[in-house]
Design a protein around this motif. Structure first.
Motif, PDB file in Angstrom:
ATOM      1  N   LEU A 146       0.676  -1.136   0.157  1.00 27.25           N
ATOM      2  CA  LEU A 146       0.066  -0.013   0.050  1.00 27.25           C
ATOM      3  C   LEU A 146       0.888   1.278  -0.200  1.00 27.25           C
ATOM      4  O   LEU A 146       0.603   2.264  -0.735  1.00 27.25           O
ATOM      5  N   ASN A 147       2.002   1.328   0.797  1.00 24.22           N
ATOM      6  CA  ASN A 147       2.814   2.333   0.797  1.00 24.22           C
ATOM      7  C   ASN A 147       3.417   2.554  -0.577  1.00 24.22           C
ATOM      8  O   ASN A 147       3.770   3.778  -0.828  1.00 24.22           O
ATOM      9  N   ASP A 152       4.780   6.583  -1.345  1.00 21.62           N
ATOM     10  CA  ASP A 152       6.035   6.708  -1.572  1.00 21.62           C
ATOM     11  C   ASP A 152       6.611   5.443  -2.525  1.00 21.62           C
ATOM     12  O   ASP A 152       7.016   4.576  -1.700  1.00 21.62           O
ATOM     13  N   GLY A 153       6.587   5.695  -3.778  1.00 20.79           N
ATOM     14  CA  GLY A 153       6.967   4.463  -4.571  1.00 20.79           C
ATOM     15  C   GLY A 153       6.995   4.637  -5.837  1.00 20.79           C
ATOM     16  O   GLY A 153       7.698   5.298  -6.687  1.00 20.79           O
ATOM     17  N   ALA A 154       5.745   4.125  -6.346  1.00 19.55           N
ATOM     18  CA  ALA A 154       5.219   4.336  -7.694  1.00 19.55           C
ATOM     19  C   ALA A 154       5.168   6.004  -8.172  1.00 19.55           C
ATOM     20  O   ALA A 154       5.374   6.320  -9.315  1.00 19.55           O
ATOM     21  N   GLU A 206      -4.095   5.196 -15.336  1.00 20.74           N
ATOM     22  CA  GLU A 206      -3.180   5.792 -16.157  1.00 20.74           C
ATOM     23  C   GLU A 206      -1.599   5.094 -15.763  1.00 20.74           C
ATOM     24  O   GLU A 206      -0.574   5.527 -16.389  1.00 20.74           O
ATOM     25  N   THR A 207      -1.664   4.236 -14.765  1.00 23.41           N
ATOM     26  CA  THR A 207      -0.382   3.562 -14.339  1.00 23.41           C
ATOM     27  C   THR A 207      -0.210   2.175 -14.784  1.00 23.41           C
ATOM     28  O   THR A 207       0.499   1.253 -14.147  1.00 23.41           O
ATOM     29  N   VAL A 208      -1.520   1.332 -14.944  1.00 21.69           N
ATOM     30  CA  VAL A 208      -1.649   0.214 -14.830  1.00 21.69           C
ATOM     31  C   VAL A 208      -1.070  -0.670 -16.029  1.00 21.69           C
ATOM     32  O   VAL A 208      -0.951  -1.753 -16.054  1.00 21.69           O
ATOM     33  N   CYS A 271       1.528  -3.214  -8.559  1.00 22.78           N
ATOM     34  CA  CYS A 271       1.877  -4.274  -7.529  1.00 22.78           C
ATOM     35  C   CYS A 271       3.431  -4.582  -8.200  1.00 22.78           C
ATOM     36  O   CYS A 271       3.485  -5.446  -8.952  1.00 22.78           O
ATOM     37  N   ARG A 272       4.341  -4.535  -7.251  1.00 23.52           N
ATOM     38  CA  ARG A 272       5.632  -4.689  -7.601  1.00 23.52           C
ATOM     39  C   ARG A 272       5.936  -6.147  -7.659  1.00 23.52           C
ATOM     40  O   ARG A 272       5.377  -7.052  -7.269  1.00 23.52           O
TER      41      ARG A 272
END
Length: 317
Positions: A146-147, A152-154, A206-208, A271-272
């Protein structure tokens, strides 16, 4: 180069209806394919995303009898965007009711993203009911996941798109984006809800995919965005209603006997890949397929290819 598999031809559902849950929800379901075929269940993402006709096309219609349903509050299920009696465990119960309704003992379970989360929760609750599993874009709902996507990540990969998410938040609110959006998405003012819902939903739309997609705009449509954003945020606020941060990984021993394929895009920003890797380390019997040149969506050609290869394989082709 390997010839990529495409979707099976479009087909209509041969039966559909609504399941009354008895606690305020009516769940839309449909069956497609061969009524005498191998039973399968498709679990859509979100939570709050809903099913689409193309999901039927991930299965050989001659070999599979596929049940698809809109989870509580989304798609054609009613009431729309409702958060009441809407938890992971309500959905697990709904799945089991649907299995009993269809009258089958076991079925293959295919789920992507949140659908993979729900597939794991269902299989770990009813392992005897699951014959095989196909999991795409793994999401185990740990706080680190979730973070990554909502704090802070994507945000470092898509700073321009993340700026839109932050645009309605104060500096203080930006310290906990999920909580700040919770306040807006549960507001009594529909316009406040809608403004937040569209921003939340478009961030994912827009990021999927690895490359920009024309389908992203559908994430900004009023009715879709309200259900998608409200239900996702509701689940994420409550950490998926799991009893521990690592519940789904910790309980993998309950399902290690189930044949499984895990499919994950190398460049999945929602999802990394680490999520799928961690699941595969806990489940060495499962086949992990890392798809090069792919993001998160089932619509990515490489992802779609491997999902259909998996359903074909489990159909005995």
């Amino acid at each position: 180069m390997e010839q990529l598999r495409g979707l099976y031809p479009p087909l209509a559902a041969y039966d559909s209806g609504w399941l009354d849950t008895g606690d305020g929800h009516r769940i839309y379901w449909e069956l497609s394919g061969n009524p005498q075929g191998k039973p399968a269940l498709f679990l859509h993402g979100g939570p709050g995303g809903g099913i689409s006709p193309s999901h039927r096309q991930l299965f050989d219609p001659q070999r599979y009898n596929v049940l698809l349903f809109d989870q509580r509050g989304c798609g054609r299920s009613k009431p729309h965007a409702s958060l009441e009696n809407n938890t992971t465990w309500h959905l697990v119960d709904d799945i089991e009711r649907l299995r009993q309704m269809v009258g089958i003992d076991q079925w293959l379970v295919l789920g992507g993203s949140w659908g993979a989360t729900l597939a794991l929760a269902y299989a770990q609750t009813y392992p005897q009911q699951v014959s095989e599993m196909v999991l795409r874009g793994v999401f185990t709902l740990r706080q680190q996941e979730l973070n990554w996507y909502y704090q802070d990540g994507a945000s470092h990969i898509f700073p321009d798109k993340w700026a839109q998410v932050l645009s309605i938040l104060s500096a203080e609110e930006r310290k906990d984006v999920i909580a700040a959006y919770r306040q807006r998405l549960t507001s009594s003012d529909r316009q406040i809800q809608l403004e937040a819902a569209k921003l939340w939903s478009l961030w994912e739309g827009e990021t999927v995919t690895l490359l920009p997609s024309s389908t992203a705009a559908t994430f900004g449509e009023d009715e879709f965005a309200l259900a998608f954003a409200r239900i996702e945020n509701h689940y994420f606020t409550h950490q998926g209603f799991l009893t521990s941060d690592d519940q789904l990984l910790k309980n993998v021993p309950l399902i290690r006997h189930i044949p499984a394929v895990i499919i994950h895009g190398r460049y999945d920003m929602v999802c990394r890949l680490q999520n799928a890797w961690d699941l595969a380390q806990a489940w060495p019997e499962a086949q992990l397929q890392i798809v090069e040149g792919a993001g998160h969506s089932t619509n990515e050609p490489g992802i779609q290819h491997h999902v259909i290869l998996a359903t074909d394989h489990f159909a005995g082709k």
